[in-house]
Design an enzyme around this catalytic site. Sequence first.
Site, PDB file in Angstrom:
ATOM      1  N   ASP A  57       0.881  -1.156   0.000  1.00  0.00           N
ATOM      2  CA  ASP A  57       0.000   0.000   0.000  1.00  0.00           C
ATOM      3  C   ASP A  57       0.928   1.216   0.000  1.00  0.00           C
ATOM      4  O   ASP A  57       1.537   1.543   1.015  1.00  0.00           O
ATOM      5  CB  ASP A  57      -0.892  -0.003   1.235  1.00  0.00           C
ATOM      6  CG  ASP A  57      -1.890   1.147   1.231  1.00  0.00           C
ATOM      7  OD1 ASP A  57      -2.276   1.609   0.140  1.00  0.00           O
ATOM      8  OD2 ASP A  57      -2.278   1.586   2.331  1.00  0.00           O
TER       9      ASP A  57
ATOM     10  N   GLU B 179      -1.416  -1.176  -5.164  1.00  0.00           N
ATOM     11  CA  GLU B 179      -2.644  -0.435  -5.429  1.00  0.00           C
ATOM     12  C   GLU B 179      -2.399   0.633  -6.481  1.00  0.00           C
ATOM     13  O   GLU B 179      -1.403   1.351  -6.427  1.00  0.00           O
ATOM     14  CB  GLU B 179      -3.156   0.211  -4.138  1.00  0.00           C
ATOM     15  CG  GLU B 179      -4.500   0.884  -4.318  1.00  0.00           C
ATOM     16  CD  GLU B 179      -5.079   1.369  -3.010  1.00  0.00           C
ATOM     17  OE1 GLU B 179      -5.943   0.674  -2.469  1.00  0.00           O
ATOM     18  OE2 GLU B 179      -4.650   2.439  -2.551  1.00  0.00           O
TER      19      GLU B 179
ATOM     20  N   ASP C 263      -2.694   0.647   6.812  1.00  0.00           N
ATOM     21  CA  ASP C 263      -1.914   0.457   5.582  1.00  0.00           C
ATOM     22  C   ASP C 263      -1.397  -0.981   5.490  1.00  0.00           C
ATOM     23  O   ASP C 263      -1.276  -1.535   4.395  1.00  0.00           O
ATOM     24  CB  ASP C 263      -0.729   1.431   5.550  1.00  0.00           C
ATOM     25  CG  ASP C 263      -1.157   2.856   5.821  1.00  0.00           C
ATOM     26  OD1 ASP C 263      -1.274   3.626   4.862  1.00  0.00           O
ATOM     27  OD2 ASP C 263      -1.394   3.175   6.992  1.00  0.00           O
TER      28      ASP C 263
END
Length: 164
Positions: free
Chosen positions: A7, A67, A140
């Site tokens: 992330d 991501e 996260d």
Amino acid sequence: MVVLGIDPGYAIVGYGAVQCVRGQFAPVRFGAITTPAGMPFPERLEMIYNDMTLLLDRTRPDALSLEQLFFTNNKTTGIDVAQARGIILLTAQQHRVPVHEYTPMQVKQSVVGYGRAEKKQVMEMTRQLLHLDAVPRPDDTADALALAICHGNCAGSLLAYLKK
């Protein structure tokens, strides 16, 4: 297959390495790379690079799940996250780890079964799939583990090829 979910960020980079075998998942290593707020930005990027290098050396993933970056309200923050993301991509390339990118909706669909699931639902399902006692913190880290699970679920399916 070991998948390393990332992330991306510049203050906090969540990571989660997951062993994926025939739809079953086991955590390998997870946590967060953090950089101090007062540190000059180039030094923060160097810290992310060094920690990512160490992480890739330790986990030896078969794939990296990342991501996709979306700009929302704060463009300045988005640009800084994009720079940190570039460091992550460079480090993966140097280690010859294939990178696979997923949207938040794809992650939710893969982990929960519903593309508009709430963040809490994704975090709880991630905890259950990995047989953890608690949802990993910071958020996260849980997001990174969900990204790894997403790729584990999509790697052998048509979803992996449809997004290309």
